[in-house]
Design an enzyme around this catalytic site. Structure first.
Site, short mmCIF file in Angstrom:
data_model
loop_
_atom_site.label_atom_id
_atom_site.label_comp_id
_atom_site.label_asym_id
_atom_site.label_seq_id
_atom_site.Cartn_x
_atom_site.Cartn_y
_atom_site.Cartn_z
N HIS A 1 0.79 -1.22 0.00
CA HIS A 1 0.00 0.00 0.00
C HIS A 1 0.83 1.28 0.00
CE1 HIS A 1 -3.71 -2.22 0.51
NE2 HIS A 1 -3.23 -2.83 1.58
N GLU B 1 -7.63 -12.79 3.96
CA GLU B 1 -8.31 -11.49 3.85
C GLU B 1 -9.62 -11.54 3.07
OE1 GLU B 1 -5.28 -8.07 3.83
OE2 GLU B 1 -4.40 -9.52 2.43
N ASP C 1 -9.61 -5.97 5.50
CA ASP C 1 -9.93 -6.48 4.17
C ASP C 1 -10.93 -7.62 4.23
OD1 ASP C 1 -8.60 -4.89 2.25
OD2 ASP C 1 -6.69 -5.76 2.80
#
Length: 299
Positions: free
Chosen positions: A79, A184, A210
């Site tokens: 990210h 996730e 997530d």
């Protein structure tokens, strides 16, 4: 980094990494070991705390993480924007002060896994693992044969670039490297038994943010269906002899419940969140004090 004969310091249970060269009596051959202190403490049943790193670009963050009670850093390349040299410098600082440098890569097929491990990183976190096949691909990237397909080089940073025979370096690094697979989404939960059974995985880490989003329940921490999924993952992970981890849910009572259920790999928060929380607190208190001051405050 301390070698044999040096006394390691401690940090809430984690020790500075110990890299030893031992010579067997009557033999010229040495045996190299490279302990990963975070793996050691979790195997002993202790909880390891990690700081997500997204903003920092220097090794100072490793020392800050250690000073604030963390056992590992979790550099997030999924990210955030990092170059490889920056990660290498942070990893070197982390090794020197007793924090395990882990990196969350982009996927189980990220080509940078091997070069990260060759240059000081001691663990790889693979996001969004949904099947046993993806878990095996992750292990292939991070582990040497016969478990995986990681390539061999010489002059490893973790040995302070000493010349170490490959016959001794490979098993030492094999044991040192931590492999974490993240669950996730609902498919990962459904396939957790097969994923947790894959050889070479150390940690099954649940990314609760997530997972909730993939379940159509973004931000609904404490949801009963999600809680059941988390419990299912932790139970299966422990049944297969792996270490369970959780991250994303900052609610202390729920965090403690995950730990009571067996989680030992816990991510606390990112350095961004820590900076924002303290900066907001300090300025907020000052603004409040200014707002309640006497009319002649600015005279």
């Amino acid at each position: 980094m301390p070698w044999a004969g040096m006394t390691p310091t401690t940090n809430g249970g984690a020790r500075l990494p110990e890299f030893e060269f031992r010579k067997e009596e009557g033999s010229m051959a040495g045996t190299v070991t490279a302990e990963n202190p975070v793996k050691t403490m979790m195997r002993a049943g202790k909880v390891a705390l990690g700081m997500n790193v997204r903003l920092a670009r220097s090794g100072d963050i490793a020392r800050i993480a250690r000073s604030s009670g963390h056992d590992f850093i979790f550099i997030d390349t999924q990210h955030s924007l990092f170059n490889l040299e920056t990660i290498g410098h942070i990893a070197q600082a982390a090794l020197g002060c007793g924090i395990a440098p882990l990196v969350r890569v982009r996927s189980c097929d990220d080509p940078d896994v091997s070069v990260l491990l060759d240059n000081g990183v001691t663990g790889i976190v693979f996001p969004d693992i949904s099947t046993a096949d993806e878990a095996r691909r992750a292990v292939n990237r991070a582990k040497f044969p016969p478990v995986g397909r990681r390539s061999v080089v010489g002059g490893y940073a973790i040995f302070d670039y000493r010349a170490v025979p490959v016959s001794e370096a490979v098993p030492a690094l094999q044991d040192n490297t931590l492999v974490a697979c993240m669950i996730e989404n609902p498919a990962g939960v459904e396939n957790i038994e097969a994923i947790a059974a894959v050889e070479g995985i150390d940690v099954i880490h649940i990314g609760i943010n997530d997972l909730l989003t993939a379940m159509g329940k973004p931000g609904r921490f404490g949801d009963a269906e999600a809680a059941a999924a988390i419990d299912r993952v932790i139970t299966a992970t422990l049944r297969h002899g792996k270490i369970a981890g959780v991250g994303g849910d900052r609610h202390l009572p729920r965090q403690m419940e995950y730990i009571r259920r067996g989680a030992r790999f816990i991510t606390t928060n990112s350095e961004i969140a820590f900076i924002m929380a303290e900066a907001s607190r300090v300025t907020g208190e000052l603004r409040q004090a200014l707002g309640s001051g006497s009319p002649d405050l600015y005279k």
